[in-house]
Design a protein around this motif. Structure first.
Motif, mmCIF file in Angstrom:
data_model
loop_
_atom_site.group_PDB
_atom_site.id
_atom_site.type_symbol
_atom_site.label_atom_id
_atom_site.label_comp_id
_atom_site.label_asym_id
_atom_site.label_seq_id
_atom_site.Cartn_x
_atom_site.Cartn_y
_atom_site.Cartn_z
ATOM 1 N N UNK A 27 0.852 -1.177 0.000
ATOM 2 C CA UNK A 27 0.000 0.000 0.000
ATOM 3 C C UNK A 27 0.893 1.235 0.000
ATOM 4 N N UNK A 28 0.618 2.168 -0.935
ATOM 5 C CA UNK A 28 1.498 3.316 -1.111
ATOM 6 C C UNK A 28 0.723 4.607 -0.916
ATOM 7 N N UNK A 29 1.321 5.537 -0.178
ATOM 8 C CA UNK A 29 0.772 6.870 0.017
ATOM 9 C C UNK A 29 1.717 7.892 -0.608
ATOM 10 N N UNK A 30 1.145 8.876 -1.307
ATOM 11 C CA UNK A 30 1.897 10.031 -1.760
ATOM 12 C C UNK A 30 1.529 11.186 -0.854
ATOM 13 N N UNK A 31 2.505 11.698 -0.117
ATOM 14 C CA UNK A 31 2.257 12.757 0.856
ATOM 15 C C UNK A 31 3.404 13.746 0.819
ATOM 16 N N UNK A 32 3.068 15.006 0.557
ATOM 17 C CA UNK A 32 4.070 16.057 0.428
ATOM 18 C C UNK A 32 5.090 15.643 -0.639
ATOM 19 N N UNK A 33 6.378 15.538 -0.316
ATOM 20 C CA UNK A 33 7.395 15.138 -1.294
ATOM 21 C C UNK A 33 7.815 13.679 -1.137
ATOM 22 N N UNK A 34 7.046 12.889 -0.398
ATOM 23 C CA UNK A 34 7.464 11.527 -0.082
ATOM 24 C C UNK A 34 6.538 10.479 -0.691
ATOM 25 N N UNK A 35 7.173 9.339 -1.008
ATOM 26 C CA UNK A 35 6.443 8.126 -1.356
ATOM 27 C C UNK A 35 6.621 7.154 -0.198
ATOM 28 N N UNK A 36 5.513 6.738 0.406
ATOM 29 C CA UNK A 36 5.564 5.859 1.573
ATOM 30 C C UNK A 36 4.864 4.558 1.222
ATOM 31 N N UNK A 37 5.577 3.432 1.355
ATOM 32 C CA UNK A 37 5.025 2.122 1.048
ATOM 33 C C UNK A 37 5.004 1.266 2.300
ATOM 34 N N UNK A 38 3.936 0.509 2.453
ATOM 35 C CA UNK A 38 3.799 -0.370 3.614
ATOM 36 C C UNK A 38 4.722 -1.571 3.494
ATOM 37 N N UNK A 39 4.728 -2.403 4.508
ATOM 38 C CA UNK A 39 5.444 -3.677 4.423
ATOM 39 C C UNK A 39 4.829 -4.531 3.327
ATOM 40 N N UNK A 40 5.648 -5.270 2.602
ATOM 41 C CA UNK A 40 5.162 -6.121 1.526
ATOM 42 C C UNK A 40 4.229 -7.186 2.079
ATOM 43 N N UNK A 41 3.031 -7.257 1.518
ATOM 44 C CA UNK A 41 2.067 -8.255 1.938
ATOM 45 C C UNK A 41 1.322 -7.917 3.207
ATOM 46 N N UNK A 42 1.660 -6.791 3.840
ATOM 47 C CA UNK A 42 0.987 -6.372 5.077
ATOM 48 C C UNK A 42 0.466 -4.944 4.879
ATOM 49 N N UNK A 43 -0.620 -4.820 4.169
ATOM 50 C CA UNK A 43 -1.177 -3.514 3.857
ATOM 51 C C UNK A 43 -1.597 -2.820 5.142
ATOM 52 N N UNK A 44 -1.143 -1.609 5.307
ATOM 53 C CA UNK A 44 -1.473 -0.845 6.504
ATOM 54 C C UNK A 44 -0.419 -0.895 7.582
ATOM 55 N N UNK A 45 0.593 -1.763 7.453
ATOM 56 C CA UNK A 45 1.679 -1.847 8.427
ATOM 57 C C UNK A 45 2.873 -1.060 7.892
ATOM 58 N N UNK A 46 3.144 0.096 8.498
ATOM 59 C CA UNK A 46 4.216 0.977 8.046
ATOM 60 C C UNK A 46 5.381 1.005 9.036
ATOM 61 N N UNK A 47 5.573 -0.103 9.785
ATOM 62 C CA UNK A 47 6.639 -0.167 10.790
ATOM 63 C C UNK A 47 7.535 -1.371 10.527
ATOM 64 N N UNK A 48 8.778 -1.243 10.908
ATOM 65 C CA UNK A 48 9.728 -2.356 10.791
ATOM 66 C C UNK A 48 9.538 -3.328 11.947
ATOM 67 N N UNK A 49 9.836 -4.610 11.690
ATOM 68 C CA UNK A 49 9.731 -5.625 12.738
ATOM 69 C C UNK A 49 10.945 -5.607 13.654
ATOM 70 N N UNK A 50 12.105 -5.144 13.116
ATOM 71 C CA UNK A 50 13.324 -5.114 13.911
ATOM 72 C C UNK A 50 14.138 -3.894 13.535
ATOM 73 N N UNK A 51 14.856 -3.360 14.514
ATOM 74 C CA UNK A 51 15.731 -2.213 14.277
ATOM 75 C C UNK A 51 17.167 -2.643 14.025
ATOM 76 N N UNK A 52 17.428 -3.954 14.006
ATOM 77 C CA UNK A 52 18.799 -4.455 13.884
ATOM 78 C C UNK A 52 19.219 -4.648 12.431
ATOM 79 N N UNK A 53 18.296 -5.099 11.588
ATOM 80 C CA UNK A 53 18.620 -5.378 10.187
ATOM 81 C C UNK A 53 17.541 -4.798 9.285
ATOM 82 N N UNK A 54 17.878 -4.738 7.989
ATOM 83 C CA UNK A 54 16.920 -4.291 6.972
ATOM 84 C C UNK A 54 16.394 -5.521 6.250
#
Length: 401
Positions: A27-54
């Motif tokens: 799920x992708x939002x266009x807001x101001x100058x940014x393109x924001x995409x959710x987690x793949x396969x998890x529409x509506x989840x815009x957070x990382x599961x871990x801060x250690x790795x990408x």
């Protein structure tokens, strides 16, 4: 997990969301100058599961930083990525790697053309198109060959009609199968139409590019194309449709083995007319169930005999509306079931014809100075029926046939 630095809040929070899209199972939002995409396969989840790795499925939040203000308004998916539009630039969101993730994603400029933020961009199949209304008149631009590397090709499809498309167009529809783009300024009664025909040849992909316009009975409130049909909602709140290709239900006449189309707006059928021998007129009574629906026609209301078994097949007569419920027709039309509707003007203006010659592989020169005498022109107009031609001659009166 993490904090506002290692797992930041999505940038659309606190800002206006201009567009919602779906891209690469995100799920992708266009807001101001940014393109924001959710987690793949998890529409509506815009957070990382871990801060250690990408992770390849982590959300993506990328800015279209540029020398110009680049607030993003719309986008469309193409085979090389997500084509995104600001009011004065075009960007491509893509990845140089086979894996689309926050580490490999890029948002780069591919064009710097003005964009009408009211009308969404459209796909024409092989190309993409958008409206530019930065000047006095609007323009239709096409984009081709958008790649991750290299510059795309921008071509103005409306170059032949530089002063025709009005500024501030606000409605667009497309039929890729039939090669139509319809443009309108809602509140007006004109529809501007771009027609193209693809050849399938890479050296000459287009074999036809044409512009024309349709004038409707009333101003438009809305227009769209669904299943080869153009739907029009007018200011009388009537929904009408126009077939973009011929179908078996279109009214027509068979005469001498040839099928002729009947060109009538708001057509229907009428029967059981009453003939008056004294006035030599036929009256069709109690027609208010449909005649009131068309309040301000541009053409003449006519009846056409489409019965191939009658001697008057193909003939038509103008009607006179009486008391808004009845209408009369000169002559005896009482024994036939007739098509009735409004005639409309159809006019084609041919451009000046010049002698041309090829001066290179893709170059042609036109002789615009010499005197040219055309001996004959043969027109193939298809199933047009009766038509009139007018030849405008320099130094002489117009010739009409």
């Amino acid at each position: 997990v993490g904090d506002d630095t290692t797992n930041p809040i999505p940038s659309f929070v606190g800002n206006t969301i201009n567009k919602v899209l779906f891209f690469r199972n995100r799920l992708s939002f266009l807001s101001d100058e940014n393109v924001i995409l959710s987690r793949a396969g998890q529409l509506g989840n815009f957070w990382s599961d871990t801060a250690l790795t990408v992770s390849p499925v982590d959300p993506i939040d990328i800015s279209s930083a540029s020398d110009y203000p680049s607030q993003l308004f719309d986008g469309m998916e193409i085979n090389t990525g997500l084509l995104v539009f600001s009011s004065n630039q075009q960007f491509l969101l893509s990845s140089d790697d086979t894996v689309f993730n926050p580490d490999t994603v890029k948002l780069r400029v591919v064009g710097a053309y003005n964009y009408n933020t009211v009308i969404p961009p459209i796909s024409l199949g092989q190309t993409q198109a958008f409206i530019d209304n930065s000047g006095k008149y609007s323009k239709l631009w096409e984009i081709a060959e958008v790649r991750r590397e290299g510059e795309p090709v921008f071509a103005e499809a409306s170059l032949a009609i530089p002063t025709t498309l009005p500024r501030d167009l606000d409605s667009i529809a497309v039929s890729r199968e039939n090669g139509y783009v319809t443009l309108a300024k809602l509140g007006e009664d004109i529809l501007y139409i771009y027609k193209w025909q693809n050849s399938g040849n890479a050296q000459q992909p287009r074999i036809q590019l044409a512009w024309f316009k349709w004038k409707f009975n009333n101003p438009l409130r809305y227009q769209c194309i669904i299943n080869d049909q153009l739907f029009i909602l007018d200011t009388d709140n009537f929904l009408q449709h126009v077939n973009l290709k011929q179908v078996t239900t279109d009214p027509s006449i068979d005469k001498d083995g040839i099928n002729y189309l009947l060109h009538l707006d708001n057509y229907t059928t009428v029967a059981n007319g009453t003939y008056d021998a004294a006035t030599k007129k036929t009256t069709f009574a109690n027609q208010s169930d449909w005649i009131d629906d068309v309040t301000s026609p541009n053409g003449d209301l006519v009846v056409v005999d489409s019965d191939s078994n009658t001697a008057r097949v193909g003939r038509y007569a103008k009607c006179t509306v009486v008391n808004t419920d009845d209408f009369t027709v000169p002559g005896d039309w009482s024994s036939a079931t007739l098509n009735i509707g409004y005639l409309y003007d159809y006019q084609v203006d041919l451009p000046k014809i010049y002698v041309t010659k090829q001066t290179g592989q893709n170059n042609w020169s036109h002789d615009t100075q010499s005197s040219l005498t055309i001996h004959r022109v043969q027109l193939n107009l298809g199933k047009s029926g009766l038509y009139e031609t007018t030849l405008t001659r320099v130094g002489k009166a117009d010739y009409t046939e």
